[in-house]
Design a protein around this motif. Structure first.
Motif, mmCIF file in Angstrom:
data_model
loop_
_atom_site.group_PDB
_atom_site.id
_atom_site.type_symbol
_atom_site.label_atom_id
_atom_site.label_comp_id
_atom_site.label_asym_id
_atom_site.label_seq_id
_atom_site.Cartn_x
_atom_site.Cartn_y
_atom_site.Cartn_z
ATOM 1 N N GLN A 154 0.829 -1.199 0.000
ATOM 2 C CA GLN A 154 0.000 0.000 0.000
ATOM 3 C C GLN A 154 0.872 1.261 0.000
ATOM 4 O O GLN A 154 0.575 2.231 -0.696
ATOM 5 C CB GLN A 154 -0.917 -0.001 1.217
ATOM 6 N N GLU A 155 1.972 1.245 0.741
ATOM 7 C CA GLU A 155 2.880 2.400 0.750
ATOM 8 C C GLU A 155 3.571 2.560 -0.597
ATOM 9 O O GLU A 155 3.773 3.685 -1.065
ATOM 10 C CB GLU A 155 3.927 2.265 1.857
ATOM 11 N N TRP B 47 1.031 4.213 -2.944
ATOM 12 C CA TRP B 47 0.862 5.639 -2.655
ATOM 13 C C TRP B 47 2.092 6.439 -3.092
ATOM 14 O O TRP B 47 1.963 7.553 -3.609
ATOM 15 C CB TRP B 47 0.585 5.867 -1.171
ATOM 16 N N ILE C 199 -0.726 14.479 -1.624
ATOM 17 C CA ILE C 199 -0.409 13.147 -1.103
ATOM 18 C C ILE C 199 0.525 13.257 0.096
ATOM 19 O O ILE C 199 0.357 12.559 1.101
ATOM 20 C CB ILE C 199 0.167 12.248 -2.213
ATOM 21 N N TRP C 200 1.513 14.143 0.018
ATOM 22 C CA TRP C 200 2.435 14.313 1.144
ATOM 23 C C TRP C 200 1.696 14.800 2.386
ATOM 24 O O TRP C 200 1.904 14.280 3.483
ATOM 25 C CB TRP C 200 3.550 15.284 0.759
ATOM 26 N N ILE D 229 -1.433 14.421 3.191
ATOM 27 C CA ILE D 229 -2.375 13.423 3.707
ATOM 28 C C ILE D 229 -1.655 12.238 4.354
ATOM 29 O O ILE D 229 -2.068 11.750 5.397
ATOM 30 C CB ILE D 229 -3.301 12.929 2.576
ATOM 31 N N LYS D 230 -0.560 11.775 3.759
ATOM 32 C CA LYS D 230 0.062 10.518 4.183
ATOM 33 C C LYS D 230 1.381 10.661 4.942
ATOM 34 O O LYS D 230 1.954 9.667 5.359
ATOM 35 C CB LYS D 230 0.313 9.636 2.942
ATOM 36 N N LYS D 231 1.884 11.876 5.141
ATOM 37 C CA LYS D 231 3.224 12.050 5.723
ATOM 38 C C LYS D 231 3.356 11.491 7.135
ATOM 39 O O LYS D 231 4.430 11.028 7.512
ATOM 40 C CB LYS D 231 3.648 13.510 5.688
ATOM 41 N N SER E 177 1.455 8.945 8.486
ATOM 42 C CA SER E 177 1.075 7.530 8.644
ATOM 43 C C SER E 177 1.918 6.564 7.817
ATOM 44 O O SER E 177 1.936 5.375 8.128
ATOM 45 C CB SER E 177 -0.405 7.353 8.285
ATOM 46 N N MET E 178 2.612 7.049 6.784
ATOM 47 C CA MET E 178 3.386 6.165 5.913
ATOM 48 C C MET E 178 4.763 6.778 5.656
ATOM 49 O O MET E 178 4.890 7.689 4.838
ATOM 50 C CB MET E 178 2.647 5.945 4.592
ATOM 51 N N VAL F 257 6.003 6.848 1.957
ATOM 52 C CA VAL F 257 5.242 7.820 1.168
ATOM 53 C C VAL F 257 5.680 9.236 1.541
ATOM 54 O O VAL F 257 5.819 10.094 0.665
ATOM 55 C CB VAL F 257 3.719 7.639 1.379
ATOM 56 N N ASN F 258 5.923 9.480 2.818
ATOM 57 C CA ASN F 258 6.418 10.786 3.257
ATOM 58 C C ASN F 258 7.702 11.137 2.507
ATOM 59 O O ASN F 258 7.830 12.224 1.949
ATOM 60 C CB ASN F 258 6.671 10.761 4.770
#
Length: 141
Positions: free
Chosen positions: A21-22, A25, A56-57, A59-61, A63-64, A67-68
């Motif tokens: 999933q990471e 993303w 995306i950064w 939203i996901k920085k 938790s992932m 992705v961050n």
């Protein structure tokens, strides 16, 4: 005839252990720049190429981690490309169009390089590899 055990090569192990999933993303963080440029190309000359990686950064920085890292890398690269393009526009304007002799070939080089590097980064991110763009200003740390 059997193959001796020492000649059998084991499959490569995934040493980076990035969840699927990471990786997806992170790949989308890179590819979203293409979508942003495509959507804004008719109105803003493609300057919105950094909007997708930014979203995306943001939203996901937290938790992932992968992705961050990759969304930040995509954001920095696309901001660098937008700045370089803007500098060429200003050069053309202040020289009353004479700067286009330099700007037009540079836009072609920047555009092709941007496209190739973005696709390479997306493929690497999908493989779980941390990609680093060359010639990138690290504006977002």
């Amino acid at each position: 005839m059997s193959v001796p055990p020492e000649s059998v090569v084991p499959p490569p192990s995934d040493t980076n252990d990035v969840p699927a999933q990471e990786r997806t993303w992170a790949m989308m963080a890179h590819l979203s720049a293409l979508l942003g440029a495509l959507v804004s190309s008719s109105h803003g000359g493609g300057f919105a190429c950094f909007v997708g990686p930014l979203i995306i950064w943001l939203i996901k920085k937290d938790s992932m981690p992968f992705v961050n890292d990759q969304a930040k890398e995509a954001l920095n690269f696309n901001l660098s490309v937008a700045i370089a393009t803007l500098v060429l526009v200003v050069l053309s304007a202040i020289t009353f169009g004479i700067g286009l002799v330099i700007a037009i070939p540079m836009w072609v080089v920047i555009g092709v390089g941007w496209l190739v590097l973005t696709i390479m980064a997306a493929v690497k991110a999908n493989d779980g590899v941390r990609y680093r763009y060359p010639f990138t200003l690290r504006l977002i740390k």
